[in-house]
Structure formats: structure tokens, C-alpha cells
Design a protein around this motif. Structure first.
Motif, PDB file in Angstrom:
ATOM      1  N   LEU A   2      25.425 -23.968   5.826  1.00  9.56           N
ATOM      2  CA  LEU A   2      24.214 -24.110   6.634  1.00  9.56           C
ATOM      3  C   LEU A   2      23.303 -25.142   5.995  1.00  9.56           C
ATOM      4  O   LEU A   2      23.122 -25.154   4.774  1.00  9.56           O
ATOM      5  N   SER A   3      22.733 -25.975   6.823  1.00 12.67           N
ATOM      6  CA  SER A   3      21.750 -26.927   6.313  1.00 12.67           C
ATOM      7  C   SER A   3      20.426 -26.195   6.126  1.00 12.67           C
ATOM      8  O   SER A   3      20.218 -25.091   6.656  1.00 12.67           O
ATOM      9  N   ALA A   4      19.530 -26.824   5.410  1.00 15.13           N
ATOM     10  CA  ALA A   4      18.207 -26.237   5.208  1.00 15.13           C
ATOM     11  C   ALA A   4      17.503 -26.059   6.555  1.00 15.13           C
ATOM     12  O   ALA A   4      16.809 -25.070   6.785  1.00 15.13           O
ATOM     13  N   GLU A   5      17.729 -26.993   7.464  1.00 21.00           N
ATOM     14  CA  GLU A   5      17.123 -26.914   8.795  1.00 21.00           C
ATOM     15  C   GLU A   5      17.687 -25.732   9.584  1.00 21.00           C
ATOM     16  O   GLU A   5      16.944 -25.014  10.249  1.00 21.00           O
ATOM     17  N   ASP A   6      19.013 -25.507   9.501  1.00 20.88           N
ATOM     18  CA  ASP A   6      19.636 -24.372  10.186  1.00 20.88           C
ATOM     19  C   ASP A   6      19.108 -23.051   9.638  1.00 20.88           C
ATOM     20  O   ASP A   6      18.840 -22.116  10.390  1.00 20.88           O
ATOM     21  N   LEU A   7      18.981 -22.969   8.322  1.00 20.45           N
ATOM     22  CA  LEU A   7      18.478 -21.751   7.691  1.00 20.45           C
ATOM     23  C   LEU A   7      17.029 -21.481   8.103  1.00 20.45           C
ATOM     24  O   LEU A   7      16.667 -20.355   8.425  1.00 20.45           O
ATOM     25  N   GLU A   8      16.220 -22.531   8.134  1.00 22.58           N
ATOM     26  CA  GLU A   8      14.827 -22.371   8.546  1.00 22.58           C
ATOM     27  C   GLU A   8      14.738 -21.922  10.001  1.00 22.58           C
ATOM     28  O   GLU A   8      13.940 -21.043  10.345  1.00 22.58           O
ATOM     29  N   LYS A   9      15.581 -22.484  10.863  1.00 18.46           N
ATOM     30  CA  LYS A   9      15.607 -22.099  12.271  1.00 18.46           C
ATOM     31  C   LYS A   9      16.014 -20.634  12.422  1.00 18.46           C
ATOM     32  O   LYS A   9      15.414 -19.881  13.185  1.00 18.46           O
ATOM     33  N   TYR A  10      17.027 -20.208  11.655  1.00 19.58           N
ATOM     34  CA  TYR A  10      17.476 -18.814  11.687  1.00 19.58           C
ATOM     35  C   TYR A  10      16.352 -17.876  11.257  1.00 19.58           C
ATOM     36  O   TYR A  10      16.081 -16.873  11.915  1.00 19.58           O
ATOM     37  N   GLU A  11      15.673 -18.201  10.157  1.00 19.73           N
ATOM     38  CA  GLU A  11      14.591 -17.346   9.669  1.00 19.73           C
ATOM     39  C   GLU A  11      13.426 -17.296  10.655  1.00 19.73           C
ATOM     40  O   GLU A  11      12.821 -16.250  10.849  1.00 19.73           O
ATOM     41  N   THR A  12      13.132 -18.401  11.299  1.00 15.68           N
ATOM     42  CA  THR A  12      12.069 -18.428  12.308  1.00 15.68           C
ATOM     43  C   THR A  12      12.434 -17.538  13.485  1.00 15.68           C
ATOM     44  O   THR A  12      11.598 -16.772  13.981  1.00 15.68           O
ATOM     45  N   GLU A  13      13.679 -17.600  13.934  1.00 15.52           N
ATOM     46  CA  GLU A  13      14.132 -16.749  15.042  1.00 15.52           C
ATOM     47  C   GLU A  13      14.088 -15.272  14.657  1.00 15.52           C
ATOM     48  O   GLU A  13      13.703 -14.433  15.468  1.00 15.52           O
ATOM     49  N   MET A  14      14.466 -14.957  13.415  1.00 18.51           N
ATOM     50  CA  MET A  14      14.424 -13.565  12.952  1.00 18.51           C
ATOM     51  C   MET A  14      12.986 -13.059  12.888  1.00 18.51           C
ATOM     52  O   MET A  14      12.709 -11.921  13.274  1.00 18.51           O
TER      53      MET A  14
END
Length: 109
Positions: free
Chosen positions: A3-15
């Protein structure tokens, strides 16, 4: 797959958004908000005790019928919780609004 840092940030924002929506949907079912240094709880029963051991003061907080604000926790509803902390604990009683009647197409229309 990484996962890229951007993907991880997007996942955490959605959670976080999902967690907020869950909170919004259930908050009226609870009587108290309890804030500790590590967690935020909704609960219907809370007891706080100030303890002193060997000159150290700490707080013991017991809750039942609680919901925990923690996006990494698979089950956020907890029957009994016991927290011990050396930091301040904030306990706030929630307002229980009166029963809200529908304004359109409801009673009296």
C-alpha cells in the motif's frame, strides 16, 4: 501487494468516517460520554474511583454497556470495561431530548 502512503491515508479516512457514522447513529442510546487519555466511550453506567497507592494517585473507571471509539477494534460494543489511568478522566452526562414527533405527515396533521 504494498500500500502506498496515499492508499493507507485514504483507508484510514474512510474508517474514521464509518466510525463517525456509527457514533452518530447510536449516541442517543447512551447516557454518558467518558474520555480517557487513550479512548472515548459511550456508556449507560459509569463509576469513577480515585485511588492512592504508595503516594501515586490514579483513577479507576468502571463502565458497563459501553461503546468504544476505536477504528481498529472489530467489536466496539463492550459489556464491561475497567480502565486505570494516571491522567484526568472526563465524564459527561448526555442530554436526553424529549421524544421527537414527526413534523410532516405525523400526528395532528
Amino acid at each position: 501487494m504494498t500500500l502506498s502512503a496515499e492508499d493507507l491515508e485514504k483507508y484510514e479516512t474512510e474508517m474514521e468516517l464509518q466510525l463517525y457514522r456509527e457514533y452518530r447513529d447510536i449516541v442517543r442510546q447512551f447516557s454518558y460520554v467518558v474520555e480517557t487519555e487513550r479512548r472515548f466511550y459511550l456508556t449507560n453506567h459509569v463509576e469513577m474511583h480515585v485511588r492512592n497507592t504508595d503516594g501515586e494517585t490514579f483513577f479507576e473507571v468502571e463502565m458497563s454497556d459501553a461503546w468504544v471509539w476505536d477504528m481498529y477494534r472489530p467489536a466496539r460494543f463492550v459489556k464491561n470495561v475497567r480502565v486505570m489511568t494516571f491522567k484526568d478522566v472526563n465524564v459527561e452526562e448526555l442530554d436526553k431530548p424529549d421524544i421527537e414527533l414527526p413534523t410532516e405527515g405525523g400526528f395532528g396533521n
